[in-house]
Scaffold this active site. Structure first.
Site, PDB file in Angstrom:
ATOM      1  N   ILE A   1      12.863  13.808 -25.148  1.00  0.00           N
ATOM      2  CA  ILE A   1      13.535  14.126 -26.780  1.00  0.00           C
ATOM      3  C   ILE A   1      14.645  14.328 -27.626  1.00  0.00           C
ATOM      4  CG2 ILE A   1      12.704  15.433 -27.996  1.00  0.00           C
ATOM      5  CD1 ILE A   1      11.721  12.260 -29.755  1.00  0.00           C
TER       6      ILE A   1
ATOM      7  N   SER B   1      21.047  25.214 -21.909  1.00  0.00           N
ATOM      8  CA  SER B   1      20.086  24.157 -21.300  1.00  0.00           C
ATOM      9  C   SER B   1      19.573  25.979 -20.392  1.00  0.00           C
ATOM     10  CB  SER B   1      20.107  23.192 -20.788  1.00  0.00           C
ATOM     11  OG  SER B   1      19.113  23.428 -19.512  1.00  0.00           O
TER      12      SER B   1
ATOM     13  N   ARG C   1      18.701  25.234 -17.395  1.00  0.00           N
ATOM     14  CA  ARG C   1      18.968  24.732 -16.249  1.00  0.00           C
ATOM     15  C   ARG C   1      19.780  24.047 -15.690  1.00  0.00           C
ATOM     16  NH1 ARG C   1      17.410  19.656 -16.050  1.00  0.00           N
ATOM     17  NH2 ARG C   1      16.244  19.309 -18.634  1.00  0.00           N
TER      18      ARG C   1
ATOM     19  N   LYS D   1      10.460  18.633 -34.532  1.00  0.00           N
ATOM     20  CA  LYS D   1       8.976  18.574 -34.443  1.00  0.00           C
ATOM     21  C   LYS D   1       8.224  19.524 -33.367  1.00  0.00           C
ATOM     22  CE  LYS D   1       6.529  15.491 -32.916  1.00  0.00           C
ATOM     23  NZ  LYS D   1       5.306  15.935 -32.395  1.00  0.00           N
TER      24      LYS D   1
ATOM     25  N   ASP E   1      -0.135  17.077 -31.162  1.00  0.00           N
ATOM     26  CA  ASP E   1       1.842  17.316 -30.626  1.00  0.00           C
ATOM     27  C   ASP E   1       1.661  15.630 -31.067  1.00  0.00           C
ATOM     28  OD1 ASP E   1       3.754  18.082 -29.471  1.00  0.00           O
ATOM     29  OD2 ASP E   1       3.772  16.516 -28.659  1.00  0.00           O
TER      30      ASP E   1
END
Length: 313
Positions: free
Chosen positions: A13, A35, A37, A91, A169
């Site tokens: 997203i 992040s 990663r 959200k 979700d």
């Protein structure tokens, strides 16, 4: 000067929506990524933790948190607010109502802007539907939200774990629209939750709503299903006591009134989110709305859990 903003959590997203929306808005400068990663985009600096970001780039005073709601979002948001950062949250804003209440209190105490986003509300037809329903009473409300979990959430184990919401979700997107356009407060009266035998969260749900002063004979319902193959369905239909029928389709991008299409525009969800964020920052004002999350929490609270076939990716 544009607001320097960092994205915390570089998932789908964030890459698909937040990054291009920020880059297209002159009120913001995308300055960094956080992040675990060390992933990044556009060769931006990437940090493993937000603490590393704040130490290296103290002029970044705004973050967009795009991590999953369970497993650390509360801690991440709390730390950002206490570090003097304004915060936009993807959200749903938290895993529980208690968490978001605490975050709102911290934002107030620290005088920071906290923005809980519900992207589906920013579709172009939603505001017109709200305007048309204002002051009316509903005889019927039908939410039909069906999609293919394998298509939209491939391999995402967190959605099936406690705090992952399951079919809610995507379903909470519909509820964010419903709570925005309803002319009165809406409550969960009953729910049926279909939970795969090998999972913790529902793959399907049926919810019946009520209001404080319901219209005699009215029926307010929602169906959420993650097993839809082929054409996906994101539809909300509402009928007033006067007989006016509104149908929102394509997740809120298209609106028909009594069969005539009155709004049909491309989705503008995330660009409009960042337009509103700029306004909130200019005004020094938070926007925290927990109504969609409360409906999901109430559905879990009163829902009749029924075991269904195991689900495997």
């Amino acid at each position: 000067m544009p607001h320097k903003i960092a994205i915390i959590g570089l998932g789908k997203i964030a890459i698909d929506q937040h990054v291009p929306s920020i880059l297209a808005n002159g009120d913001f400068e995308l300055a960094a990524i956080v992040s675990g990663r060390r992933a990044t985009v556009h060769d931006l600096p990437s940090f493993r933790t937000q603490e590393e970001l704040y130490e290296a780039m103290p002029d970044v005073k705004l973050v967009a948190i795009c991590t999953p709601p369970a497993g650390g979002r509360f801690e991440t948001t709390r730390a950002a607010l206490l570090a003097g950062r304004d915060v936009l949250i993807e959200k749903p804003p938290a895993a529980t109502l208690g968490e978001i209440a605490e975050l709102a209190a911290i934002a107030t105490a620290e005088r920071r802007v906290l923005f809980t986003t519900w992207h589906s509300r920013f579709n172009p037809a939603v505001e017109e539907a709200r305007r048309l329903l204002a002051g009316r009473r509903l005889h019927r409300l039908e939410v039909d939200w069906r999609e293919d979990v394998r298509r939209w959430h491939p391999g995402q184990a967190w959605i099936w774990q406690p705090g992952g919401f399951g079919v809610f979700d995507p379903g909470i997107n519909a509820l964010s629209i419903v709570t925005e356009i309803m002319p009165e407060a809406i409550f969960v009266a009953a729910a049926k939750l279909e939970v795969p035998a090998n999972r913790q969260t529902p793959i399907g749900a049926e919810v019946t709503f009520s209001t404080a002063d319901p219209v005699p004979g009215s029926r307010l319902t929602a169906i959420f299903d993650w097993r839809q193959e082929g054409e996906q369905s994101w539809t909300i239909s509402a009928e007033t006591t006067e007989g006016t029928r509104l149908v929102l389709t394509e997740g809120g991008a298209k609106l028909a009134v009594n069969g005539d299409v009155v709004v049909d525009k491309p989705p503008e969800e995330y660009p409009r989110i960042y337009t509103m964020l700029a306004q909130l920052l200019a005004e020094g004002r938070s926007h925290v709305d927990v109504r969609p999350l409360r409906l999901v929490a109430d559905a879990f609270l009163v829902g009749d859990r029924q075991s269904t076939d195991p689900f495997d990716d």
